[in-house]
Design a protein around this motif. Structure first.
Motif, mmCIF file in Angstrom:
data_model
loop_
_atom_site.group_PDB
_atom_site.id
_atom_site.type_symbol
_atom_site.label_atom_id
_atom_site.label_comp_id
_atom_site.label_asym_id
_atom_site.label_seq_id
_atom_site.Cartn_x
_atom_site.Cartn_y
_atom_site.Cartn_z
ATOM 1 N N ALA A 29 14.770 9.765 30.296
ATOM 2 C CA ALA A 29 15.036 9.490 31.645
ATOM 3 C C ALA A 29 14.947 8.050 31.898
ATOM 4 C CB ALA A 29 13.850 9.996 32.497
ATOM 5 N N LYS A 30 14.302 7.223 31.270
ATOM 6 C CA LYS A 30 14.271 5.957 31.550
ATOM 7 C C LYS A 30 15.502 5.145 31.202
ATOM 8 C CE LYS A 30 11.732 1.361 30.166
ATOM 9 N NZ LYS A 30 12.562 0.902 29.162
ATOM 10 N N THR A 31 16.176 5.583 30.025
ATOM 11 C CA THR A 31 17.441 5.001 29.453
ATOM 12 C C THR A 31 18.409 5.392 30.356
ATOM 13 O OG1 THR A 31 16.207 5.258 27.292
ATOM 14 C CG2 THR A 31 18.671 5.085 27.220
ATOM 15 N N ARG A 32 18.366 6.600 30.819
ATOM 16 C CA ARG A 32 19.574 7.188 31.505
ATOM 17 C C ARG A 32 19.591 6.409 32.860
ATOM 18 N NH1 ARG A 32 17.724 11.887 32.144
ATOM 19 N NH2 ARG A 32 18.616 12.634 29.955
ATOM 20 N N GLN A 33 18.460 6.058 33.459
ATOM 21 C CA GLN A 33 18.414 5.296 34.704
ATOM 22 C C GLN A 33 18.955 3.787 34.392
ATOM 23 O OE1 GLN A 33 14.767 5.435 36.917
ATOM 24 N NE2 GLN A 33 15.711 3.930 38.459
ATOM 25 N N GLU A 34 18.331 3.294 33.484
ATOM 26 C CA GLU A 34 18.562 1.674 33.231
ATOM 27 C C GLU A 34 19.581 1.227 32.435
ATOM 28 O OE1 GLU A 34 14.753 -0.033 31.846
ATOM 29 O OE2 GLU A 34 13.865 0.973 33.542
ATOM 30 N N ILE A 35 20.114 2.260 31.487
ATOM 31 C CA ILE A 35 21.215 1.998 30.605
ATOM 32 C C ILE A 35 22.211 2.944 30.888
ATOM 33 C CG2 ILE A 35 21.765 1.570 27.964
ATOM 34 C CD1 ILE A 35 18.768 1.269 27.348
ATOM 35 N N GLY A 36 22.362 4.047 30.576
ATOM 36 C CA GLY A 36 23.363 5.029 30.718
ATOM 37 C C GLY A 36 23.120 6.463 30.203
ATOM 38 N N GLU A 37 23.954 7.382 30.570
ATOM 39 C CA GLU A 37 23.984 8.738 30.255
ATOM 40 C C GLU A 37 24.046 8.984 28.611
ATOM 41 O OE1 GLU A 37 22.811 12.610 30.337
ATOM 42 O OE2 GLU A 37 23.055 11.478 32.017
ATOM 43 N N ALA A 38 24.874 8.238 28.023
ATOM 44 C CA ALA A 38 25.414 8.254 26.655
ATOM 45 C C ALA A 38 24.104 7.918 25.733
ATOM 46 C CB ALA A 38 26.614 7.518 26.181
ATOM 47 N N GLU A 39 23.460 6.573 26.181
ATOM 48 C CA GLU A 39 22.425 6.396 25.329
ATOM 49 C C GLU A 39 21.099 7.113 25.536
ATOM 50 O OE1 GLU A 39 25.355 3.299 26.060
ATOM 51 O OE2 GLU A 39 24.141 4.345 27.568
ATOM 52 N N ALA A 40 20.948 7.809 26.659
ATOM 53 C CA ALA A 40 19.877 8.844 26.844
ATOM 54 C C ALA A 40 19.998 9.922 25.809
ATOM 55 C CB ALA A 40 19.866 9.103 28.192
ATOM 56 N N GLY A 41 21.409 10.123 25.593
ATOM 57 C CA GLY A 41 21.518 11.573 24.666
ATOM 58 C C GLY A 41 20.916 11.356 23.320
ATOM 59 N N ILE A 42 20.859 10.022 23.003
ATOM 60 C CA ILE A 42 20.017 9.697 21.593
ATOM 61 C C ILE A 42 18.821 10.389 21.576
ATOM 62 C CG2 ILE A 42 19.065 8.051 20.170
ATOM 63 C CD1 ILE A 42 21.243 5.947 21.376
#
Length: 569
Positions: A63-76
């Motif tokens: 959730a933090k990665t999706r908000q601060e970096i992006g959806e693709a990175e959150a997918g990791i």
């Protein structure tokens, strides 16, 4: 100086923060066998509790990665959550606890390592990345089994992180406020470290051989993420040089007034665009104020895999980039493989001199199956924005005519099938002296030119820029190269066609008066150089720059050209 792979552009200067993950023996030092069903049940309960905590941690991190970096990175991290419920992994761990009477930590380590090793042994970078993912998930479980004791020590602000490799979990917790740069011994341009670093705008170099043997905690280090170089304990002159470069980049980035267009003092607009390799780099390009994409290097979609990307995968990537720029131009270079790049699955014959062999458009015309698949995807993506198609390594008019005929055939096939497509402009790269000399003939056949100064200088000067014995002779500011650029621009403008430049010369802020004076309509570069380049252009008068270029073209060599430019900065 240690050389590696340029993973994320920019310059970082700071003290080394060495990350050395504990050995597996340290992590699982409790190797005593379990006794009786009660201990086994207790260990299974500990495992379930650790799995639950790890899942919650990963959900928060996603959730933090999706908000601060992006959806693709959150997918990791979504993928990591799935690993925690994978039957092969969980059943294997439980069997080791129940049958072999191993404690949970030892069981997790042994099963994870067996799975990871099987992936790592495969000759494919993507599978090797999966091995890193499995080890990351195992490390998180071990952390939770140990009650959260395995934490990275506190990092000082402005640190240069140095590690053999970084897990996605560690990399995602970094920020530009804490980390000034990243260098790893293992990794490639598609590694999670590279992806996250680019998304966060942290300079990074990966694949630096011998890094861990030479770096020490507290060493002063410079990371040049654009050149793929790491300097450990640099000399005072080198340090001052890089401090100045870094200051120029940061000043331009902070100054929001350069988020707008670049315009000379006497009103000439010049588009300043970004060179990108994938959709993940779009965010940073927009952050630095890119007016569009001057060069999308699509070959990176084809690398580090067992087979070429299909039409749908390519279409979705191109569409994502085009849509993100909302009508601003996105110039996509068709597959440019050969020379310093190689795709094992193409089964290309060995060439004694690959830089003069089957590369660029030559390869596309020889492998029309690959070419037409890419063209289909590009035509479809062009329906969602301002996409332009560009052919690399053009030498003759016949090549261009044949490529355009294949384009037209592909377009008609799509229209007959009722597919929604766009009508992209078509251009070529001018990177072979023959193309520059024939620019007037070629200009009648295409919509635009983009000058690739890296290869144009290499072919004009007969210098392999990767050969350290002659690399000192390579300089895109050589008057012979500049004359080819000048005649290319003149020829294109006579036929009302626009001209861009997308080589490394475009990232040299000192060369701004030269680039403006050559009459270029667009300059494309690594995103971090966009703000200072805009600032430099805004201070230049076009008519004065034109006079300067006329003088520079008459100078005897590149040293004299650069000396003249240095007096203007």
């Amino acid at each position: 100086m240690l050389k590696g792979i340029a993973a994320a552009p920019g310059i970082g200067i700071g003290q080394v923060h060495l990350i050395e993950l504990k050995s597996r023996e340290e992590e699982t030092d409790n190797s005593q066998l379990l006794h009786g069903p009660e201990e086994i049940q207790a260990e299974l309960a500990r495992l379930e509790e650790a799995l639950g905590r790890a899942k919650r941690d990963l959900e928060e991190l996603a959730a933090k990665t999706r908000q601060e970096i992006g959806e693709a990175e959150a997918g990791i991290f979504n993928a990591h959550i799935l690993m925690l419920t994978d039957p092969t992994f969980i059943t294997g761990v439980k069997e080791k606890i129940q049958v072999e009477k191993k404690n949970a930590a030892r069981a997790v380590e042994e099963v994870a390592e067996a799975i990871a090793s099987s992936f790592a042994a495969l000759d494919d970078d993507l599978f090797r990345e999966r091995a890193a993912d499995i080890r990351d998930v195992a490390a998180r479980l071990l952390d939770n089994l140990a009650g959260g004791a395995r934490r990275a020590r506190e990092m000082k602000a402005g640190s240069i992180v140095v590690a053999r490799e970084l897990t996605p979990s560690l990399a995602a917790n970094f920020s530009r406020n804490t980390v000034a740069g990243i260098a790893t011994e293992i990794g490639g341009p598609t590694s999670h470290t590279a992806i996250v670093a680019r998304a966060l705008g942290i300079p990074a170099v990966v694949g630096v051989q011998g890094l861990m043997d030479r770096a020490r905690d507290g060493d002063l280090a410079i990371i040049d993420g654009s050149a793929g170089v790491v300097y450990l304990n640099p000399g005072s002159e080198q340090l001052e040089e890089y401090k100045k470069k870094k200051a120029v980049l940061e000043e331009g980035r902070r100054d929001s007034k350069y988020a707008g267009p670049a315009r000379t003092r006497d009103g000439r607009h010049i588009e300043v665009a970004a060179n990108i390799r994938n959709a993940a780099e779009v965010k940073i390009a927009l952050e630095y104020g890119a007016g569009g994409v001057g060069l999308f290097r699509t070959e990176f979609l084809f690398m580090n895999r067992d087979e070429p990307p299909g039409e749908e995968e390519q279409f979705l990537t191109y569409k994502e980039v085009v849509a993100a720029f909302q009508g601003r131009p996105v110039v996509v270079r068709t597959l440019d493989i050969g020379g310093d790049k190689h795709l094992p699955y193409l089964n290309m014959d060995h060439e004694e001199n690959p830089f003069l062999g089957l590369r660029g458009l030559r390869l596309c015309l020889a492998r029309q199956d690959l070419f037409k698949t890419q063209l289909r995807a590009l035509f479809r993506a062009a329906g969602y924005g301002n996409l332009k198609i560009m052919f690399p390594m053009v030498t003759t008019l016949e090549e261009v005519k044949l490529a355009r005929a294949i384009m037209e055939e592909t377009r008609q096939e799509l229209e007959r099938a009722g597919v929604n497509i766009g009508r992209p402009e078509t251009g070529i790269m001018i990177e072979v002296p023959a193309a520059a000399l024939a620019a007037e003939v070629l200009a009648r056949e295409v919509d635009f030119f983009s000058i690739g100064t890296n290869d144009l200088a290499q072919y004009t000067l007969a210098v392999d820029r990767g050969n350290e014995r002659v690399a000192g002779m390579y300089d895109a500011c050589h008057p012979a190269v500049l004359q080819l650029i000048d005649m290319t621009v003149e020829a294109a403008h006579r036929y009302g066609k626009w001209v861009g430049l997308c080589g490394e010369l475009g990232s040299e802020i000192q060369a701004a008066p030269l680039l403006v004076g050559l009459g270029l309509d667009e300059i494309s570069m690594s995103p971090v150089f966009i703000p200072p380049m805009k600032e430099a252009i805004n201070k230049i008068a076009y008519h004065e720059a034109r006079e300067l270029v006329r003088r520079l073209l008459k100078l005897p060599g590149p040293a004299e050209v650069r000396a003249a430019l240095s007096k203007l900065v």
